[in-house]
Enzyme design. Sequence first.
Site, PDB file in Angstrom:
ATOM      1  N   LEU A  33      59.470 -25.536 -10.452  1.00 27.89           N
ATOM      2  CA  LEU A  33      59.582 -25.328 -11.894  1.00 27.89           C
ATOM      3  C   LEU A  33      59.561 -26.617 -12.695  1.00 27.89           C
ATOM      4  O   LEU A  33      59.236 -26.602 -13.873  1.00 27.89           O
ATOM      5  CB  LEU A  33      60.822 -24.498 -12.198  1.00 27.89           C
ATOM      6  CG  LEU A  33      60.709 -23.088 -11.593  1.00 27.89           C
ATOM      7  CD1 LEU A  33      62.051 -22.430 -11.507  1.00 27.89           C
ATOM      8  CD2 LEU A  33      59.726 -22.254 -12.377  1.00 27.89           C
ATOM      9  N   HIS A  34      59.866 -27.751 -12.061  1.00 28.50           N
ATOM     10  CA  HIS A  34      59.797 -29.021 -12.803  1.00 28.50           C
ATOM     11  C   HIS A  34      58.359 -29.411 -13.113  1.00 28.50           C
ATOM     12  O   HIS A  34      58.123 -30.259 -13.975  1.00 28.50           O
ATOM     13  CB  HIS A  34      60.534 -30.139 -12.054  1.00 28.50           C
ATOM     14  CG  HIS A  34      59.804 -30.688 -10.873  1.00 28.50           C
ATOM     15  ND1 HIS A  34      59.971 -31.968 -10.443  1.00 28.50           N
ATOM     16  CD2 HIS A  34      58.911 -30.133 -10.027  1.00 28.50           C
ATOM     17  CE1 HIS A  34      59.217 -32.192  -9.383  1.00 28.50           C
ATOM     18  NE2 HIS A  34      58.570 -31.089  -9.109  1.00 28.50           N
ATOM     19  N   ASP A  35      57.408 -28.790 -12.448  1.00 32.39           N
ATOM     20  CA  ASP A  35      55.997 -29.067 -12.716  1.00 32.39           C
ATOM     21  C   ASP A  35      55.488 -28.350 -13.967  1.00 32.39           C
ATOM     22  O   ASP A  35      54.350 -28.564 -14.368  1.00 32.39           O
ATOM     23  CB  ASP A  35      55.123 -28.628 -11.538  1.00 32.39           C
ATOM     24  CG  ASP A  35      55.272 -29.545 -10.336  1.00 32.39           C
ATOM     25  OD1 ASP A  35      55.740 -30.684 -10.503  1.00 32.39           O
ATOM     26  OD2 ASP A  35      54.913 -29.113  -9.230  1.00 32.39           O
ATOM     27  N   GLU A  75      61.881 -32.683 -15.909  1.00 34.79           N
ATOM     28  CA  GLU A  75      63.162 -32.471 -15.245  1.00 34.79           C
ATOM     29  C   GLU A  75      64.133 -32.011 -16.326  1.00 34.79           C
ATOM     30  O   GLU A  75      64.030 -32.432 -17.478  1.00 34.79           O
ATOM     31  CB  GLU A  75      63.656 -33.759 -14.581  1.00 34.79           C
ATOM     32  CG  GLU A  75      62.708 -34.359 -13.566  1.00 34.79           C
ATOM     33  CD  GLU A  75      62.406 -33.476 -12.369  1.00 34.79           C
ATOM     34  OE1 GLU A  75      63.004 -32.385 -12.216  1.00 34.79           O
ATOM     35  OE2 GLU A  75      61.540 -33.868 -11.575  1.00 34.79           O
TER      36      GLU A  75
END
Length: 125
Positions: A29-31, A86
């Site tokens: 999910l940080h992408d 992030e």
Amino acid sequence: YMCVCLYLDRANEYLLIAGARAYYFKNVLHDWSDEKATIIFNHLKPAMKRGFSKVIMEEYILPDQNARSLPCMTDIAVMVFCSGLERTRQRWSDLLTSVGLRVLKFWVREGDGLGIIEAELAETC
């Protein structure tokens, strides 16, 4: 059952195991921006069973201030290469709440900011 989430480019479909106990995402999910993460969660939610299924995410959970250099460098890298980011504990909570999920717990390892976020479908009114 654990869920394996597959994205098929040709069919443009998500294949999910309905009613799995856990849906696990590690450094996924940080992408993605909040907008793209919302799309991922909106595809996931119909497969989840209320009161049973959990979303388990292994990601950086940044402090509000004085984050270590590695997660900060990773934040810059995902912003540049993926339009991702992030997130702090508050940003994770805001994102998950906005898509109808409820954070159950944050587990954060001391020092490097890596952690686990556990969430489930929010209660309906």
